[in-house]
Scaffold this motif. Sequence first.
Motif, PDB file in Angstrom:
ATOM      1  N   ILE A 209      32.234 -75.565  34.944  1.00 34.23           N
ATOM      2  CA  ILE A 209      33.086 -76.498  35.360  1.00 34.23           C
ATOM      3  C   ILE A 209      34.320 -75.666  35.851  1.00 34.23           C
ATOM      4  N   TYR A 210      35.191 -76.246  36.921  1.00 33.24           N
ATOM      5  CA  TYR A 210      36.315 -75.920  37.470  1.00 33.24           C
ATOM      6  C   TYR A 210      37.368 -76.218  36.506  1.00 33.24           C
ATOM      7  N   VAL A 211      38.374 -75.238  35.882  1.00 35.68           N
ATOM      8  CA  VAL A 211      39.241 -75.597  34.942  1.00 35.68           C
ATOM      9  C   VAL A 211      40.633 -75.182  35.627  1.00 35.68           C
ATOM     10  N   GLU A 212      41.302 -76.145  36.242  1.00 37.51           N
ATOM     11  CA  GLU A 212      42.295 -76.002  36.864  1.00 37.51           C
ATOM     12  C   GLU A 212      43.314 -75.106  36.134  1.00 37.51           C
ATOM     13  N   GLU A 213      43.831 -75.244  34.848  1.00 38.20           N
ATOM     14  CA  GLU A 213      44.933 -74.682  34.156  1.00 38.20           C
ATOM     15  C   GLU A 213      44.322 -73.020  34.325  1.00 38.20           C
ATOM     16  N   LEU A 214      42.926 -72.789  34.175  1.00 36.01           N
ATOM     17  CA  LEU A 214      42.725 -71.349  34.322  1.00 36.01           C
ATOM     18  C   LEU A 214      42.495 -70.768  35.502  1.00 36.01           C
ATOM     19  N   GLY A 215      42.400 -71.799  36.736  1.00 36.87           N
ATOM     20  CA  GLY A 215      42.063 -71.337  37.964  1.00 36.87           C
ATOM     21  C   GLY A 215      40.955 -70.720  38.193  1.00 36.87           C
ATOM     22  N   ALA A 216      39.888 -71.132  37.551  1.00 36.68           N
ATOM     23  CA  ALA A 216      38.503 -70.675  37.781  1.00 36.68           C
ATOM     24  C   ALA A 216      37.106 -71.594  37.263  1.00 36.68           C
ATOM     25  N   VAL A 217      36.292 -71.260  37.937  1.00 36.99           N
ATOM     26  CA  VAL A 217      34.840 -72.139  37.504  1.00 36.99           C
ATOM     27  C   VAL A 217      34.462 -71.449  36.427  1.00 36.99           C
ATOM     28  N   LEU A 218      34.011 -71.982  35.324  1.00 36.65           N
ATOM     29  CA  LEU A 218      33.726 -71.317  34.011  1.00 36.65           C
ATOM     30  C   LEU A 218      32.034 -71.789  34.019  1.00 36.65           C
ATOM     31  N   ILE A 223      32.079 -71.875  28.612  1.00 40.76           N
ATOM     32  CA  ILE A 223      32.529 -72.831  28.172  1.00 40.76           C
ATOM     33  C   ILE A 223      32.037 -73.022  26.362  1.00 40.76           C
ATOM     34  N   PHE A 224      30.888 -72.572  26.145  1.00 41.37           N
ATOM     35  CA  PHE A 224      30.437 -72.475  24.741  1.00 41.37           C
ATOM     36  C   PHE A 224      31.354 -71.503  24.053  1.00 41.37           C
ATOM     37  N   ASP A 225      31.966 -70.372  24.540  1.00 38.99           N
ATOM     38  CA  ASP A 225      32.570 -69.558  23.770  1.00 38.99           C
ATOM     39  C   ASP A 225      34.039 -70.081  23.736  1.00 38.99           C
ATOM     40  N   ILE A 226      34.569 -70.650  24.574  1.00 36.58           N
ATOM     41  CA  ILE A 226      35.781 -71.194  24.298  1.00 36.58           C
ATOM     42  C   ILE A 226      35.846 -72.499  23.395  1.00 36.58           C
ATOM     43  N   LEU A 227      34.870 -73.151  23.615  1.00 36.79           N
ATOM     44  CA  LEU A 227      34.990 -74.669  22.406  1.00 36.79           C
ATOM     45  C   LEU A 227      34.231 -74.096  21.118  1.00 36.79           C
ATOM     46  N   VAL A 228      33.505 -73.109  21.080  1.00 39.56           N
ATOM     47  CA  VAL A 228      32.794 -72.933  19.707  1.00 39.56           C
ATOM     48  C   VAL A 228      32.983 -71.693  19.188  1.00 39.56           C
ATOM     49  N   VAL A 269      39.798 -76.572  28.883  1.00 43.05           N
ATOM     50  CA  VAL A 269      38.338 -76.921  29.275  1.00 43.05           C
ATOM     51  C   VAL A 269      38.092 -78.206  28.902  1.00 43.05           C
ATOM     52  N   MET A 270      38.639 -78.664  27.608  1.00 41.78           N
ATOM     53  CA  MET A 270      38.366 -80.194  27.220  1.00 41.78           C
ATOM     54  C   MET A 270      39.135 -81.108  28.172  1.00 41.78           C
ATOM     55  N   LYS A 271      40.162 -80.917  28.848  1.00 43.74           N
ATOM     56  CA  LYS A 271      40.796 -81.834  29.635  1.00 43.74           C
ATOM     57  C   LYS A 271      39.970 -81.746  31.016  1.00 43.74           C
ATOM     58  N   ALA A 272      39.557 -80.719  31.315  1.00 44.77           N
ATOM     59  CA  ALA A 272      38.590 -80.660  32.570  1.00 44.77           C
ATOM     60  C   ALA A 272      37.342 -81.466  32.331  1.00 44.77           C
ATOM     61  N   LEU A 273      36.696 -81.201  31.052  1.00 44.95           N
ATOM     62  CA  LEU A 273      35.226 -82.092  30.873  1.00 44.95           C
ATOM     63  C   LEU A 273      35.759 -83.479  30.709  1.00 44.95           C
ATOM     64  N   ILE A 274      36.832 -84.063  30.260  1.00 43.15           N
ATOM     65  CA  ILE A 274      37.389 -85.422  29.957  1.00 43.15           C
ATOM     66  C   ILE A 274      37.512 -86.076  31.510  1.00 43.15           C
ATOM     67  N   GLU A 303      46.171 -89.233  24.088  1.00 46.32           N
ATOM     68  CA  GLU A 303      44.999 -88.221  24.830  1.00 46.32           C
ATOM     69  C   GLU A 303      44.778 -87.005  23.910  1.00 46.32           C
ATOM     70  N   GLN A 304      45.797 -86.484  23.344  1.00 44.91           N
ATOM     71  CA  GLN A 304      45.670 -85.302  22.601  1.00 44.91           C
ATOM     72  C   GLN A 304      44.651 -85.548  21.566  1.00 44.91           C
ATOM     73  N   GLN A 305      44.905 -86.649  20.753  1.00 48.61           N
ATOM     74  CA  GLN A 305      43.909 -87.071  19.662  1.00 48.61           C
ATOM     75  C   GLN A 305      42.552 -87.225  19.953  1.00 48.61           C
ATOM     76  N   MET A 306      42.197 -87.782  21.413  1.00 50.15           N
ATOM     77  CA  MET A 306      40.959 -88.171  21.820  1.00 50.15           C
ATOM     78  C   MET A 306      40.347 -86.673  21.867  1.00 50.15           C
ATOM     79  N   LEU A 307      41.301 -86.076  22.566  1.00 49.88           N
ATOM     80  CA  LEU A 307      40.552 -84.571  22.986  1.00 49.88           C
ATOM     81  C   LEU A 307      40.142 -83.836  21.808  1.00 49.88           C
ATOM     82  N   MET A 308      40.889 -83.852  20.665  1.00 48.42           N
ATOM     83  CA  MET A 308      40.739 -83.395  19.406  1.00 48.42           C
ATOM     84  C   MET A 308      39.295 -83.954  18.807  1.00 48.42           C
ATOM     85  N   LEU A 309      39.239 -85.106  18.907  1.00 44.03           N
ATOM     86  CA  LEU A 309      38.210 -85.781  18.194  1.00 44.03           C
ATOM     87  C   LEU A 309      36.738 -85.357  19.034  1.00 44.03           C
TER      88      LEU A 309
END
Length: 508
Positions: A209-218, A223-228, A269-274, A303-309
């Motif tokens: 996925i391309y993550v705008e804030e990180l300026g990179a395709v992950l 993605i697994f490392d950042i989320l888990v 990453v979550m924002k990019a996925l959502i 939005e933040q609560q949804m992202l966290m859930l």
Amino acid sequence: MEALPLSTAVTMGGPVVALGGVTLFFLKTYINDQKKRSTSLKLPPEVPGLPVIGNLLQLKEKKPHRTFAKWAETYGPVFSIRTGANTMVVLNSNDVAKEAMVTRYSSISTRKLSNALKILTSDKSIVAMCDYNDYYKTIKRHILTSTLGSNAQKRHHVHRDIMINNITQQFHTLVEAHPSEVVNFRNVFQSELFGLSLKQAIGKDVESIYVEELGAVLSRKEIFDILVTHPMEGAIEVDWRDFFPYLKWIPNEGFEKRLQQMYSHREAVMKALIKEHMKRIASGEEINCYLDYLVSETNTLSEQQMLMLLWEAIIESSDTTAVVTEWAMYELSRNPEKQNRLYQDIQNICGYDKITEDKLCQLPYLSAVFHETLRKHSPVPIVPLRYAHEDAQLGGYHIPAGSEIAINIYGCNMDKKIWDSPEDWNPERFLDRKSDLMDLHKTMAFGGGKRVCAGALQAMLISCMAIARLVQDFKWRLNDGEEENVDTLGLTNTKLNPLLAIIEPRNC
Ligand code: HEM
């Protein structure tokens, strides 16, 4: 209706008020008596420590559940320790753990989060770390209805079927390409489990996925490392200010920087996925997943609560189930006769057909393997800390308001008074018990009471199906030297070194 004349009201009100007064008097006396009785109880025995730091040095090794279980042999099932300025009451037996989780829950329902967990959970905004309040009740309902409850799990069974087929297929491919070479169980299982978590949470698995804030395709691994992986590591980061709250004004820059970075990467990453899946929803493509449910059913979440859930559903689905399944395969590979017994049971029920979920309730030995692994390798060894927000009683001791409460599930599951030779892995111990075969709460592994694990059914379905299919398709044995690899790391009792096994396809 006509209003009562004032005089009548006063005449009627007199006895009522008098009765109320007497009742209140008795109630007050009763409460005072109870308070006196509770404060006349003794405090739990204290494990001796040092001035100022208390028992902190004795807990240097990052496996406090083992140290607590050892102390319970000397001080009994309830004892207290001091972690710097805090008093922590540690519970180590089923009875007293149930008392805390059920009978006295209302006095100790508040979470006590470390600074690391406060940051990572956006200050208690996920189900598992929330205090018991209206927000908790709402989000618990959401996750059960859309994802983890039994109806939702029926709807998601297709993801589990695909996952189990992919796993066995990958092992077949590996063994065909390199017969008698070792396979790394975790590489295959964890990646497929992550795929299932993503499908349930946001609707689809992801390759990159391309993550705008990180300026990179992950990549998927990033993605697994950042989320888990990183948040799991972050959750056990120690900030010394947790132990000395009166020094919280002193900055701890290294700690804050590491945790803030984990937080912001995860958020990006979550924002990019959502964002990607909101486009899908806007285009009219609906999928049965948590995101689509939250978008269509709720308008009260930020939005933040949804992202966290959504992140919660991903991280909780990706970790503990892998931990218990890896330990089960380790134990079965180490114990060929028990593996053979399980294989024979599956053959008797399924013949040469591949096992399906509807057969699980006919396989008591499989259920015993699952529960015995949960007991011996408790994936959540200590329940996330709570504290007594009012004076309470536990195990016949007085627990002063403000004490932290640690429920040592590992200690309960290794208690010699309940389990014969608890260090042995012996599924047979669960065959003697006259309980429902599919009862998920034969041990304390999933907690209990109002905060019992919401994902227990999902964990059982995935783990039991994977164990059964892997034993149906292959004979497992440990790679040389693997027997001794029993060390663990991290928050969830993960096997320190991934399971390396030699597998041989069965003739089926
Ligand atoms: C073998 C696997 C698992 C084990 C041993 C386990 C263990 C636990 C334990 C001990 C608790 C209770 C914590 C407490 O009392 O505060 C808990 C809560 C929870 N678990 Fe699990 N868990 C497992 C799998 C899962 C899975 C797959 C999910 C899926 C998302 C999940 C979601 C949750 C949630 C949402 C809660 C909070 C429930 C509440 O506070 O009402 N768990 N888990």
